[in-house]
Design a protein around this motif. Structure first.
Motif, PDB file in Angstrom:
ATOM      1  N   VAL A 183     -23.524  26.399  59.907  1.00  0.00           N
ATOM      2  CA  VAL A 183     -22.422  27.351  59.750  1.00  0.00           C
ATOM      3  C   VAL A 183     -22.422  28.351  60.907  1.00  0.00           C
ATOM      4  O   VAL A 183     -21.378  28.643  61.500  1.00  0.00           O
ATOM      5  N   THR A 223     -21.294  26.608  64.135  1.00  0.00           N
ATOM      6  CA  THR A 223     -19.855  26.365  64.155  1.00  0.00           C
ATOM      7  C   THR A 223     -19.085  27.639  64.473  1.00  0.00           C
ATOM      8  O   THR A 223     -18.126  27.631  65.251  1.00  0.00           O
ATOM      9  N   ARG A 224     -19.521  28.765  63.909  1.00  0.00           N
ATOM     10  CA  ARG A 224     -18.814  30.026  64.147  1.00  0.00           C
ATOM     11  C   ARG A 224     -19.024  30.518  65.579  1.00  0.00           C
ATOM     12  O   ARG A 224     -18.138  31.160  66.149  1.00  0.00           O
ATOM     13  N   LYS A 267     -21.545  27.670  53.086  1.00  0.00           N
ATOM     14  CA  LYS A 267     -20.121  27.370  53.024  1.00  0.00           C
ATOM     15  C   LYS A 267     -19.859  25.971  53.583  1.00  0.00           C
ATOM     16  O   LYS A 267     -20.393  25.591  54.623  1.00  0.00           O
ATOM     17  N   MET A 275     -15.792  25.645  57.192  1.00  0.00           N
ATOM     18  CA  MET A 275     -16.953  26.410  57.653  1.00  0.00           C
ATOM     19  C   MET A 275     -16.527  27.606  58.498  1.00  0.00           C
ATOM     20  O   MET A 275     -17.214  28.626  58.530  1.00  0.00           O
TER      21      MET A 275
END
Length: 303
Positions: A236, A239-240, A270, A43
C-alpha cells in the motif's frame, strides 16, 4: 528446474525457463490487467468506501456513469507499460529464481540441511532464493511506476511520452525503491516458500519439477496467499509513493505516518480482500502456468 526447485531437482534449460515464464506473463496480462487496475485504484483511494456508488466512482472514475463497455475499456490504461513490465518481471522472477537457488544450493545447501533438516531445508532454501530475486526486482521499478501512474494518476503524464518521461525524471523513477525492496523480500520469500512447503509436505514431491498441473495450482495458491498477506502493508505504501504526481513526491515515512494518523492501522491492509480475490488468482495463474510450462518446454526441446 522449475521456478522453485531445490538442490537435487532436475535443471531445465535457459530457453525453457524464459519461454515458460514469458508465456505465463503474457497470458496473465491478457486475463488480469483490468483486475490489477481495480486493485491499484482501491489501494490509492484515501477515503472509506461505504457504498456501491462510492466503489463505482473509485474504480471507474470519469467513466463511472458511462456504459458497461466503456467502463470495461477504462480499466486498460498503461497496457503498453504493463506488458513490458509484466513479461520482464515474470521472466526475471520465475526464470531467475532457479539460478539463484542453484547457486545457494551449491554454496550453502549443506548449511540449510543441517539447520532445518533435509525437507524443510530445501523449502527454506527455495524461499531464501526467492527473497533474493525479489529484492533484485527493483531494477524493473521504472516500468512498474509508469504502469501504476497510468492506472491511477494519468494526469501526471501531462501529454509526455515514454522517452520524454525517462529524460525528464531520470532516477526519480526509482523513487520508493527501498520500500519496494522491503515489500519484495518477505513477499517473494513467502511466495516461493509457501509453494515449496506445499509441494514438500502436502504432496511429498522429491523433485518439484515433476508436479502435475493440479499440484502446481494448489501449491501456488499457498504461496500466493502467503505472499499477498505478508507484503500487504508495504505494498500500500509503495503504491501511494508511485502514484503521486512527478512534481509532488512524498516519502514513504510521511505516507506511513499520515496513514496511521488519519486512516488507522486497518488502512495498511486496504485492498487486501480484493487482492486476495483478484490479484491472488492472477499470481496463482501465472505461477502455476510457469511451473507447468517450463518443464514442458524443456521436454519439447529434448533436454
Amino acid at each position: 528446474m522449475s521456478p522453485h526447485t531445490g538442490a537435487k531437482d532436475k535443471s531445465n534449460s535457459a530457453a525453457a525457463r524464459v519461454l515458460g515464464s514469458a508465456t505465463a506473463g503474457i497470458s496473465e496480462l491478457a486475463v488480469f490487467h483490468p483486475v490489477d487496475t481495480t486493485a491499484k485504484r482501491l489501494m490509492s483511494n484515501h477515503t472509506r468506501v461505504a457504498s456501491l456508488s462510492q466503489l463505482n466512482q473509485v474504480v471507474f472514475r470519469n467513466y463511472a456513469n458511462e456504459s458497461t463497455l466503456r467502463k470495461v475499456f477504462s480499466l486498460f490504461p498503461g497496457l503498453g507499460y504493463a506488458a513490458g513490465y509484466k513479461v520482464l518481471q515474470r521472466v526475471y522472477k520465475y526464470g531467475g529464481q532457479p539460478y539463484v537457488n542453484d547457486l545457494v544450493a551449491i554454496r550453502f545447501g549443506a548449511d540449510f540441511e543441517n539447520a532445518f533438516g533435509k525437507k524443510t531445508g530445501k523449502a527454506v532454501m527455495s524461499a531464501t532464493s526467492g527473497s533474493l530475486i525479489g529484492i533484485g526486482e527493483i531494477i524493473l521499478l521504472p516500468l512498474d511506476v509508469l504502469k501504476i501512474k497510468r492506472q491511477t494518476n494519468p494526469e501526471s503524464f501531462k501529454g509526455r511520452g515514454f522517452l520524454r518521461i525517462l529524460l525528464d525524471e531520470g532516477m526519480g523513477l526509482y523513487r520508493g525503491w527501498g520500500w519496494t525492496a522491503a515489500r519484495n523480500a518477505p513477499g517473494s520469500f513467502a511466495l516461493f516458500g509457501g509453494n515449496a512447503f506445499a509441494k514438500e509436505y502436502i504432496f511429498g514431491l522429491k523433485d518439484y519439477g515433476t508436479a502435475t498441473w493440479t499440484q502446481n495450482f494448489v501449491a501456488s495458491i499457498c504461496g500466493a496467499s502467503a505472499s499477498l498477506i505478508v507484503s500487504a502493508p508495504l505494498d500500500v505504501i509503495k503504491t501511494r509513493i508511485q502514484n503521486r504526481n512527478f512534481d509532488n513526491p512524498e516519502s514513504g515515512f510521511t505516507i506511513l505516518k499520515n496513514m496511521a494518523k488519519n486512516e488507522g492501522v486497518s488502512s495498511f491492509f486496504k485492498g487486501l480482500v480484493p487482492k486476495l480475490l483478484t490479484t491472488g488468482p492472477k499470481l496463482v495463474f501465472s505461477f502455476a502456468l510457469a511451473q507447468t510450462l517450463i518443464p514442458a518446454f524443456d521436454k519439447l526441446f529434448g533436454n
